[in-house]
Design a protein around this motif. Structure first.
Motif, PDB file in Angstrom:
ATOM      1  N   ASP A 187      14.090  -2.815  -4.706  1.00 60.14           N
ATOM      2  CA  ASP A 187      14.586  -3.269  -5.998  1.00 60.14           C
ATOM      3  C   ASP A 187      13.852  -4.556  -6.372  1.00 60.14           C
ATOM      4  OD1 ASP A 187      16.476  -5.737  -5.377  1.00 60.14           O
ATOM      5  OD2 ASP A 187      16.863  -4.199  -3.848  1.00 60.14           O
ATOM      6  N   THR A 188      13.838  -4.879  -7.650  1.00 59.69           N
ATOM      7  CA  THR A 188      13.025  -5.993  -8.131  1.00 59.69           C
ATOM      8  C   THR A 188      13.495  -7.346  -7.603  1.00 59.69           C
ATOM      9  OG1 THR A 188      14.295  -6.017 -10.186  1.00 59.69           O
ATOM     10  CG2 THR A 188      12.205  -4.821 -10.208  1.00 59.69           C
ATOM     11  N   SER A 189      14.793  -7.535  -7.405  1.00 62.56           N
ATOM     12  CA  SER A 189      15.258  -8.836  -6.894  1.00 62.56           C
ATOM     13  C   SER A 189      14.848  -9.024  -5.434  1.00 62.56           C
ATOM     14  CB  SER A 189      16.769  -8.999  -7.073  1.00 62.56           C
ATOM     15  OG  SER A 189      17.464  -7.998  -6.371  1.00 62.56           O
ATOM     16  N   THR A 190      14.915  -7.968  -4.625  1.00 60.46           N
ATOM     17  CA  THR A 190      14.456  -8.061  -3.234  1.00 60.46           C
ATOM     18  C   THR A 190      12.957  -8.308  -3.196  1.00 60.46           C
ATOM     19  OG1 THR A 190      16.228  -6.589  -2.498  1.00 60.46           O
ATOM     20  CG2 THR A 190      14.337  -6.853  -1.021  1.00 60.46           C
ATOM     21  N   THR A 191      12.221  -7.618  -4.063  1.00 63.35           N
ATOM     22  CA  THR A 191      10.770  -7.810  -4.122  1.00 63.35           C
ATOM     23  C   THR A 191      10.434  -9.250  -4.492  1.00 63.35           C
ATOM     24  OG1 THR A 191      10.462  -5.504  -4.734  1.00 63.35           O
ATOM     25  CG2 THR A 191       8.635  -6.991  -5.193  1.00 63.35           C
ATOM     26  N   ALA A 192      11.171  -9.831  -5.422  1.00 65.36           N
ATOM     27  CA  ALA A 192      10.924 -11.223  -5.811  1.00 65.36           C
ATOM     28  C   ALA A 192      11.063 -12.146  -4.608  1.00 65.36           C
ATOM     29  CB  ALA A 192      11.873 -11.641  -6.932  1.00 65.36           C
ATOM     30  N   GLY A 193      12.083 -11.924  -3.790  1.00 64.24           N
ATOM     31  CA  GLY A 193      12.265 -12.740  -2.583  1.00 64.24           C
ATOM     32  C   GLY A 193      11.138 -12.554  -1.587  1.00 64.24           C
ATOM     33  N   VAL A 194      10.694 -11.323  -1.427  1.00 60.28           N
ATOM     34  CA  VAL A 194       9.580 -11.036  -0.509  1.00 60.28           C
ATOM     35  C   VAL A 194       8.327 -11.756  -0.996  1.00 60.28           C
ATOM     36  CG1 VAL A 194       8.042  -9.216   0.353  1.00 60.28           C
ATOM     37  CG2 VAL A 194      10.513  -8.835   0.304  1.00 60.28           C
ATOM     38  N   VAL A 195       8.047 -11.657  -2.290  1.00 60.40           N
ATOM     39  CA  VAL A 195       6.863 -12.302  -2.861  1.00 60.40           C
ATOM     40  C   VAL A 195       6.957 -13.818  -2.687  1.00 60.40           C
ATOM     41  CG1 VAL A 195       5.666 -12.790  -5.045  1.00 60.40           C
ATOM     42  CG2 VAL A 195       6.274 -10.438  -4.439  1.00 60.40           C
ATOM     43  N   GLU A 196       8.121 -14.392  -2.917  1.00 59.09           N
ATOM     44  CA  GLU A 196       8.297 -15.837  -2.732  1.00 59.09           C
ATOM     45  C   GLU A 196       7.999 -16.248  -1.298  1.00 59.09           C
ATOM     46  OE1 GLU A 196      12.158 -17.010  -4.147  1.00 59.09           O
ATOM     47  OE2 GLU A 196      11.738 -16.229  -6.160  1.00 59.09           O
ATOM     48  N   ARG A 197       8.501 -15.481  -0.334  1.00 57.84           N
ATOM     49  CA  ARG A 197       8.257 -15.809   1.081  1.00 57.84           C
ATOM     50  C   ARG A 197       6.782 -15.662   1.435  1.00 57.84           C
ATOM     51  NH1 ARG A 197      13.279 -13.765   1.027  1.00 57.84           N
ATOM     52  NH2 ARG A 197      12.746 -11.593   1.420  1.00 57.84           N
ATOM     53  N   LEU A 198       6.130 -14.622   0.915  1.00 61.22           N
ATOM     54  CA  LEU A 198       4.704 -14.430   1.186  1.00 61.22           C
ATOM     55  C   LEU A 198       3.879 -15.553   0.556  1.00 61.22           C
ATOM     56  CD1 LEU A 198       4.428 -10.564   0.722  1.00 61.22           C
ATOM     57  CD2 LEU A 198       4.392 -11.845   2.877  1.00 61.22           C
ATOM     58  N   ALA A 213       0.070  -3.179  -0.189  1.00 59.95           N
ATOM     59  CA  ALA A 213       0.081  -2.677  -1.568  1.00 59.95           C
ATOM     60  C   ALA A 213      -0.732  -3.581  -2.488  1.00 59.95           C
ATOM     61  CB  ALA A 213       1.517  -2.545  -2.073  1.00 59.95           C
ATOM     62  N   VAL A 214      -0.622  -4.903  -2.311  1.00 61.57           N
ATOM     63  CA  VAL A 214      -1.403  -5.828  -3.133  1.00 61.57           C
ATOM     64  C   VAL A 214      -2.885  -5.704  -2.790  1.00 61.57           C
ATOM     65  CG1 VAL A 214      -1.832  -8.268  -3.661  1.00 61.57           C
ATOM     66  CG2 VAL A 214       0.520  -7.412  -3.521  1.00 61.57           C
ATOM     67  N   HIS A 215      -3.193  -5.531  -1.524  1.00 59.92           N
ATOM     68  CA  HIS A 215      -4.591  -5.307  -1.129  1.00 59.92           C
ATOM     69  C   HIS A 215      -5.129  -4.026  -1.766  1.00 59.92           C
ATOM     70  CE1 HIS A 215      -8.205  -4.870   1.296  1.00 59.92           C
ATOM     71  NE2 HIS A 215      -7.806  -3.640   1.560  1.00 59.92           N
ATOM     72  N   ASN A 216      -4.316  -2.972  -1.750  1.00 55.88           N
ATOM     73  CA  ASN A 216      -4.742  -1.685  -2.302  1.00 55.88           C
ATOM     74  C   ASN A 216      -4.925  -1.734  -3.814  1.00 55.88           C
ATOM     75  OD1 ASN A 216      -4.493  -0.709   0.291  1.00 55.88           O
ATOM     76  ND2 ASN A 216      -2.663   0.507  -0.119  1.00 55.88           N
ATOM     77  N   GLN A 217      -4.164  -2.604  -4.472  1.00 55.91           N
ATOM     78  CA  GLN A 217      -4.190  -2.686  -5.934  1.00 55.91           C
ATOM     79  C   GLN A 217      -4.136  -4.150  -6.356  1.00 55.91           C
ATOM     80  OE1 GLN A 217      -1.087  -0.364  -7.764  1.00 55.91           O
ATOM     81  NE2 GLN A 217      -1.820  -0.767  -9.823  1.00 55.91           N
ATOM     82  N   PRO A 218      -5.225  -4.897  -6.156  1.00 50.49           N
ATOM     83  CA  PRO A 218      -5.226  -6.324  -6.509  1.00 50.49           C
ATOM     84  C   PRO A 218      -4.862  -6.535  -7.972  1.00 50.49           C
ATOM     85  CG  PRO A 218      -7.246  -5.726  -5.354  1.00 50.49           C
ATOM     86  CD  PRO A 218      -6.526  -4.452  -5.661  1.00 50.49           C
ATOM     87  N   GLY A 219      -4.035  -7.540  -8.214  1.00 47.05           N
ATOM     88  CA  GLY A 219      -3.644  -7.868  -9.583  1.00 47.05           C
ATOM     89  C   GLY A 219      -2.415  -7.141 -10.078  1.00 47.05           C
ATOM     90  N   ARG A 266      18.366   4.069  -4.491  1.00 41.72           N
ATOM     91  CA  ARG A 266      18.721   2.942  -5.355  1.00 41.72           C
ATOM     92  C   ARG A 266      17.466   2.222  -5.839  1.00 41.72           C
ATOM     93  NH1 ARG A 266      23.587  -0.254  -2.579  1.00 41.72           N
ATOM     94  NH2 ARG A 266      21.778  -1.392  -1.861  1.00 41.72           N
ATOM     95  N   ALA A 267      16.341   2.442  -5.168  1.00 47.13           N
ATOM     96  CA  ALA A 267      15.052   1.860  -5.576  1.00 47.13           C
ATOM     97  C   ALA A 267      13.977   2.932  -5.408  1.00 47.13           C
ATOM     98  CB  ALA A 267      14.733   0.638  -4.737  1.00 47.13           C
ATOM     99  N   PRO A 268      13.944   3.903  -6.330  1.00 43.65           N
ATOM    100  CA  PRO A 268      12.961   4.986  -6.190  1.00 43.65           C
ATOM    101  C   PRO A 268      11.537   4.445  -6.209  1.00 43.65           C
ATOM    102  CG  PRO A 268      14.449   5.376  -8.051  1.00 43.65           C
ATOM    103  CD  PRO A 268      14.739   4.010  -7.534  1.00 43.65           C
ATOM    104  N   ALA A 269      10.701   5.070  -5.424  1.00 39.15           N
ATOM    105  CA  ALA A 269       9.287   4.701  -5.403  1.00 39.15           C
ATOM    106  C   ALA A 269       8.621   5.317  -6.611  1.00 39.15           C
ATOM    107  CB  ALA A 269       8.621   5.197  -4.119  1.00 39.15           C
ATOM    108  N   GLY A 270       7.695   4.563  -7.188  1.00 38.87           N
ATOM    109  CA  GLY A 270       6.875   5.084  -8.272  1.00 38.87           C
ATOM    110  C   GLY A 270       5.600   5.626  -7.671  1.00 38.87           C
ATOM    111  N   ALA A 271       4.816   6.228  -8.484  1.00 38.39           N
ATOM    112  CA  ALA A 271       3.512   6.728  -8.007  1.00 38.39           C
ATOM    113  C   ALA A 271       2.673   5.532  -7.637  1.00 38.39           C
ATOM    114  CB  ALA A 271       2.858   7.560  -9.091  1.00 38.39           C
ATOM    115  N   THR A 299       5.556  -3.481 -10.523  1.00 34.89           N
ATOM    116  CA  THR A 299       4.763  -2.383  -9.980  1.00 34.89           C
ATOM    117  C   THR A 299       4.798  -2.406  -8.462  1.00 34.89           C
ATOM    118  OG1 THR A 299       3.340  -2.424 -11.930  1.00 34.89           O
ATOM    119  CG2 THR A 299       2.484  -1.290  -9.975  1.00 34.89           C
ATOM    120  N   LEU A 300       4.716  -3.598  -7.889  1.00 32.79           N
ATOM    121  CA  LEU A 300       4.829  -3.727  -6.433  1.00 32.79           C
ATOM    122  C   LEU A 300       6.157  -3.154  -5.959  1.00 32.79           C
ATOM    123  CD1 LEU A 300       3.918  -4.724  -3.642  1.00 32.79           C
ATOM    124  CD2 LEU A 300       4.901  -6.964  -4.244  1.00 32.79           C
ATOM    125  N   ALA A 301       7.230  -3.487  -6.637  1.00 32.13           N
ATOM    126  CA  ALA A 301       8.555  -2.978  -6.257  1.00 32.13           C
ATOM    127  C   ALA A 301       8.559  -1.446  -6.235  1.00 32.13           C
ATOM    128  CB  ALA A 301       9.619  -3.507  -7.214  1.00 32.13           C
TER     129      ALA A 301
END
Length: 158
Positions: free
Chosen positions: A65-76, A46-52, A148-153, A57-59
């Motif tokens: 959900d945003t808290s899970t995404t934060a953990g994923v981003v921290e690990r990456l 997703a970051v490759h597809n939409q740099p910046g 519980r974490a709907p996808a956005g466009a 937005t990634l979530a």
């Protein structure tokens, strides 16, 4: 009143959960040399597809959900695959970019990810694969709001 017997294999939720387990197992087998999870792959792609893009937005793009995404981003970021920079317009927002190592990893993992997708659908013929994907996407789209974490466009890659 007696409890009735229920065939778990006739329950869509149970079968979908089992298919998810199988899909994750196949993905991890194919990508074992890279040490990446399906969610980490989705975030990097997703970051490759939409740099910046920002974490919120990634979530939405990967339906976490945003808290899970934060953990994923921290690990990456800890693995050196992702870099966060403050947005000049809003210092509270962090913009995400792949590092050169993240780009190399993504390029290396895509063939393994594609093999995993083929293996998941291997039992189906071409027409069944197309129909299955059509129905699966329809179920996800029409039930998205119930998540519980709907996808956005998410933007489509070029």
């Amino acid at each position: 009143m007696a409890l009735s017997t229920v065939d778990l294999n006739a329950q869509p939720g149970h079968v979908i959960r089992r298919l998810h387990q199988i899909a994750v197992g196949i993905f991890l087998q194919e990508t074992a040399a890279h040490g990446i999870t399906p969610v980490q792959y989705a975030a990097l792609q997703a970051v490759h597809n939409q740099p910046g893009l920002d974490q919120r937005t990634l979530a939405r793009c990967i339906a976490l959900d945003t808290s899970t995404t934060a953990g994923v981003v921290e690990r990456l970021q800890a693995r050196g695959w992702l870099h966060r920079t403050p947005d000049p317009a809003d210092r509270r927002v962090r913009r995400l970019q792949l590092t050169p190592q993240g780009q190399a990893l993504l390029q290396a993992v895509v063939p393994a990810m594609q093999r995993a997708q083929v293996r998941i659908l291997q039992p189906l013929n071409d027409a069944e694969r197309a129909q299955f994907m059509h129905l699966l996407q329809r179920l996800v789209q029409e039930n998205n709001a119930l998540s519980r974490a709907p996808a956005g466009a998410s933007p489509q890659p070029d």
